[in-house]
Design a protein around this motif. Structure first.
Motif, PDB file in Angstrom:
ATOM      1  N   LEU A 110       3.882  -2.651   0.369  1.00  0.00           N
ATOM      2  CA  LEU A 110       4.488  -2.628  -0.970  1.00  0.00           C
ATOM      3  C   LEU A 110       5.504  -1.489  -0.964  1.00  0.00           C
ATOM      4  CD1 LEU A 110       4.474  -3.541  -3.993  1.00  0.00           C
ATOM      5  CD2 LEU A 110       2.635  -1.874  -4.370  1.00  0.00           C
ATOM      6  N   LEU A 148       6.754  -6.953  -2.053  1.00  0.00           N
ATOM      7  CA  LEU A 148       5.515  -6.927  -1.282  1.00  0.00           C
ATOM      8  C   LEU A 148       5.702  -7.817  -0.058  1.00  0.00           C
ATOM      9  CD1 LEU A 148       2.484  -6.313  -0.875  1.00  0.00           C
ATOM     10  CD2 LEU A 148       1.997  -8.336  -2.264  1.00  0.00           C
ATOM     11  N   THR A 195      -0.685  -6.653  -5.382  1.00  0.00           N
ATOM     12  CA  THR A 195      -0.948  -6.404  -3.954  1.00  0.00           C
ATOM     13  C   THR A 195      -2.434  -6.618  -3.644  1.00  0.00           C
ATOM     14  OG1 THR A 195       0.838  -4.799  -3.963  1.00  0.00           O
ATOM     15  CG2 THR A 195      -0.726  -4.649  -2.128  1.00  0.00           C
TER      16      THR A 195
END
Ligand code: SAM
Length: 247
Positions: free
Chosen positions: A166, A241, A54
């Protein structure tokens, strides 16, 4: 204002919308002290890779302003703080004081002084267009009005800014039986032994099943105003994500 009789999910139960935030607060009050240890044990450390991915895709540059919503014990905020440098700023926010206290202590232990704000993602106390990046890691699932929270994240982003969501997702179907057995038997067992709380980890397993699949979450993000929404499935779909841009 919530309408009387309006309900929402809390795991597999339907509860009054005004009740959900109280129950979610109970979960995180209960697990805060053991939250990080449990994350490592439950995911055998994989959550660190998902968060690193991420941060990598956020492509944060020195000087940027980053808002971590539902940041809890601060994993993402800490990682972003190392990227933005002295001229940038990362705000660690969460609705839960117990989680934030752990996060604040961890950032101080790491030698970083971040602004820490206790606030509800559904009513963010920030001006419009004040951040380059907004992140929310494993937080959206717990929010009562996800549409409002996404709209708030959109509002506080500057034009050109990006949101990164996420969250747990839908595991690859052939793995579902083993994943279900793990989620509904091993997680509560581990929760009971390590955090002294089986119910909160039962809620975790249930809330994952109630969370929208990737296409639906992408549509929710588009409804909140995000464009160019794309997503990446991680670990056979255990989590995903989603990234969206504000124009
Ligand atoms: N982001 C951290 C991480 O990835 O480890 C913490 C995730 S933890 C599973 C979920 C967090 O969402 C909790 O700290 C909880 O207090 C927070 N949360 C739940 N509802 C919220 C809301 N309405 N506004 C802000 N935070 C919320």
């Amino acid at each position: 204002m919530a309408e009387a009789g309006e309900t929402t999910d809390f795991g597999f139960q339907q509860v009054d919308v005004r009740e959900k935030a109280r129950r979610v607060a109970g979960v995180f009050d209960s697990v805060a002290a053991r939250y990080d240890l449990m994350n490592d044990l439950m995911s055998v450390g994989l959550h660190r890779l998902w968060k690193a991915f991420t941060v990598q895709l956020a492509a944060v540059r020195p000087g940027m302003r980053v808002l971590d919503v539902a940041g809890g014990t601060g994993d993402l905020a800490l990682a972003f703080a190392r990227e933005v440098g002295a001229k940038g700023q990362v705000w660690l926010t969460d609705i839960n004081g117990a989680m934030l206290r752990v996060g604040r202590d961890r950032t101080l232990d790491a030698g970083l002084l971040l602004p820490v704000v206790q606030c509800d993602a559904e009513a963010l106390p920030f001006l419009d267009a004040s951040f380059d990046i907004v992140s929310v890691g494993f937080g959206l699932r717990n929010m009562t009005r996800k549409d409002r929270a996404l709209a708030e994240m959109h509002r506080v982003l500057r034009p050109g800014g990006r949101v990164l969501v996420l969250e747990f997702s839908r595991v690859w179907a052939p793995l579902a039986p083993i994943y279900d057995a793990y989620s509904f038997h091993v997680l509560p067992w581990l929760g009971a032994r390590v955090a002294g709380d089986a119910d909160s980890y039962r809620y975790l397993a249930e809330s994952i099943r109630m969370f929208p699949p990737p296409q639906e979450l992408a549509m929710m993000m588009q409804c909140a105003g995000f464009e160019d929404v794309e997503w990446f499935r991680l670990a056979a779909g255990i989590c995903a994500l989603h990234i969206g841009r504000k124009y």
